[in-house]
Design a protein around this motif. Structure first.
Motif, mmCIF file in Angstrom:
data_model
loop_
_atom_site.group_PDB
_atom_site.id
_atom_site.type_symbol
_atom_site.label_atom_id
_atom_site.label_comp_id
_atom_site.label_asym_id
_atom_site.label_seq_id
_atom_site.Cartn_x
_atom_site.Cartn_y
_atom_site.Cartn_z
ATOM 1 N N SER A 33 -32.606 3.176 -58.577
ATOM 2 C CA SER A 33 -33.782 3.522 -57.788
ATOM 3 C C SER A 33 -34.461 4.718 -58.437
ATOM 4 C CB SER A 33 -33.369 3.863 -56.343
ATOM 5 O OG SER A 33 -34.505 4.128 -55.562
ATOM 6 N N PHE A 34 -35.752 4.567 -58.754
ATOM 7 C CA PHE A 34 -36.514 5.602 -59.451
ATOM 8 C C PHE A 34 -37.598 6.187 -58.548
ATOM 9 C CE2 PHE A 34 -34.886 2.826 -62.825
ATOM 10 C CZ PHE A 34 -34.334 3.756 -63.700
ATOM 11 N N ALA A 41 -40.624 5.719 -53.995
ATOM 12 C CA ALA A 41 -39.456 5.171 -54.681
ATOM 13 C C ALA A 41 -39.688 3.707 -55.051
ATOM 14 C CB ALA A 41 -38.224 5.307 -53.804
ATOM 15 N N PHE A 42 -39.011 3.256 -56.109
ATOM 16 C CA PHE A 42 -39.061 1.838 -56.483
ATOM 17 C C PHE A 42 -37.782 1.487 -57.225
ATOM 18 C CE2 PHE A 42 -40.562 4.023 -60.232
ATOM 19 C CZ PHE A 42 -40.149 3.253 -61.312
ATOM 20 N N TYR A 43 -37.435 0.193 -57.200
ATOM 21 C CA TYR A 43 -36.301 -0.293 -57.968
ATOM 22 C C TYR A 43 -36.767 -0.581 -59.390
ATOM 23 C CZ TYR A 43 -33.576 -0.938 -53.710
ATOM 24 O OH TYR A 43 -32.886 -0.727 -52.548
ATOM 25 N N GLY A 44 -36.009 -0.095 -60.357
ATOM 26 C CA GLY A 44 -36.383 -0.304 -61.745
ATOM 27 C C GLY A 44 -35.205 -0.781 -62.580
ATOM 28 N N ASP A 65 -40.478 -2.270 -63.312
ATOM 29 C CA ASP A 65 -40.447 -2.283 -61.850
ATOM 30 C C ASP A 65 -39.962 -3.651 -61.375
ATOM 31 O OD1 ASP A 65 -40.926 -2.219 -59.115
ATOM 32 O OD2 ASP A 65 -42.829 -1.157 -59.300
ATOM 33 N N VAL A 66 -38.802 -3.680 -60.695
ATOM 34 C CA VAL A 66 -38.254 -4.945 -60.187
ATOM 35 C C VAL A 66 -38.158 -4.901 -58.659
ATOM 36 C CG1 VAL A 66 -36.992 -5.490 -62.300
ATOM 37 C CG2 VAL A 66 -35.875 -4.113 -60.533
ATOM 38 N N THR A 67 -38.996 -4.083 -58.033
ATOM 39 C CA THR A 67 -38.954 -3.930 -56.584
ATOM 40 C C THR A 67 -39.157 -5.256 -55.875
ATOM 41 O OG1 THR A 67 -39.831 -1.685 -56.801
ATOM 42 C CG2 THR A 67 -39.960 -2.700 -54.625
ATOM 43 N N GLU A 68 -40.156 -6.007 -56.312
ATOM 44 C CA GLU A 68 -40.455 -7.283 -55.648
ATOM 45 C C GLU A 68 -39.278 -8.240 -55.733
ATOM 46 O OE1 GLU A 68 -43.759 -10.909 -55.800
ATOM 47 O OE2 GLU A 68 -44.095 -9.052 -56.919
#
Length: 203
Positions: A33-34, A41-44, A65-68
């Motif tokens: 998490s970045f 915040a977003f998942y990366g 970015d792999v949030t979706e």
């Protein structure tokens, strides 16, 4: 004094990343998490490599970015938990397969109908057509193709076979599970054994 911006939401993740880089001089597709510069915040997914430029060690890294994707995975997991709850409570043979017919989840009655214990784990490694007698399989494949092309939903009847090779008649109702774009991603089948062993099979 202005504090330098950090992409790491949790500094422990940074330490894990650096340790991996120290061991192998490279790392690929590590997920953390970045933080964005605006504080959100977003998942990366990060990949990095050590390189020398003019005898000075540098780290070249790429963060995607792999949030979706993570949110979709989370939604799928939550959906699967709901499916499992429904299947566990159902008195019917309800089976969920992928589009190739591989069994992903099944109710306890599904296992019982085909002669397996309810705690048998290998059921989810089988294909639904494994339980249809050889002579009826081509017709079953044809009916699935009609579902794909025309959305046909009428019940179909086949001769089924349990693990002891006992043959009996079943009625199969099927429907697709679709994603947000309306594309089929799974199949749900409700299978009922016919009460009369000699009942004529619908073609």
């Amino acid at each position: 004094e202005k504090i330098p911006f950090s992409i790491w939401q949790d500094l422990k993740d940074r330490q894990v990343f650096l340790e991996q880089l120290d061991k192998k001089d490279t790392c690929e597709n590590m997920e953390f998490s970045f933080m964005r510069q605006d504080g959100s915040a977003f998942y990366g997914m990060i990949s990095a490599r050590k390189i020398l430029i003019n005898d000075v060690l540098h780290i070249v890294s790429i963060v995607r970015d792999v949030t979706e994707r993570k949110e979709v995975e989370k939604a799928l997991l939550e959906s699967e938990e709901q499916y499992r709850s429904i299947l566990s409570a159902s008195p019917d043979n309800i089976t969920i397969t992928d589009l190739a017919g591989k069994i992903l989840m099944a109710s306890p009655m599904a296992k019982k109908m085909f002669g397996y214990d309810v705690d048998f784990d290998g059921f989810t490694e089988m294909y639904l057509l494994d339980f249809i007698v050889t002579e009826d399989r081509e017709r079953a494949k044809g009916n699935l193709e009609k579902m794909h092309k025309h959305g046909a939903k009428k019940p179909n009847e086949y001769r089924a076979m349990d693990k002891d090779q006992k043959i009996f008649h079943v009625e199969v109702n099927s429907e697709f599970v679709r994603n947000q774009n309306g594309q089929p991603i799974r199949m749900v089948l409700i299978i009922r054994a016919q009460a009369m062993a000699g009942q004529k099979i619908r073609i």
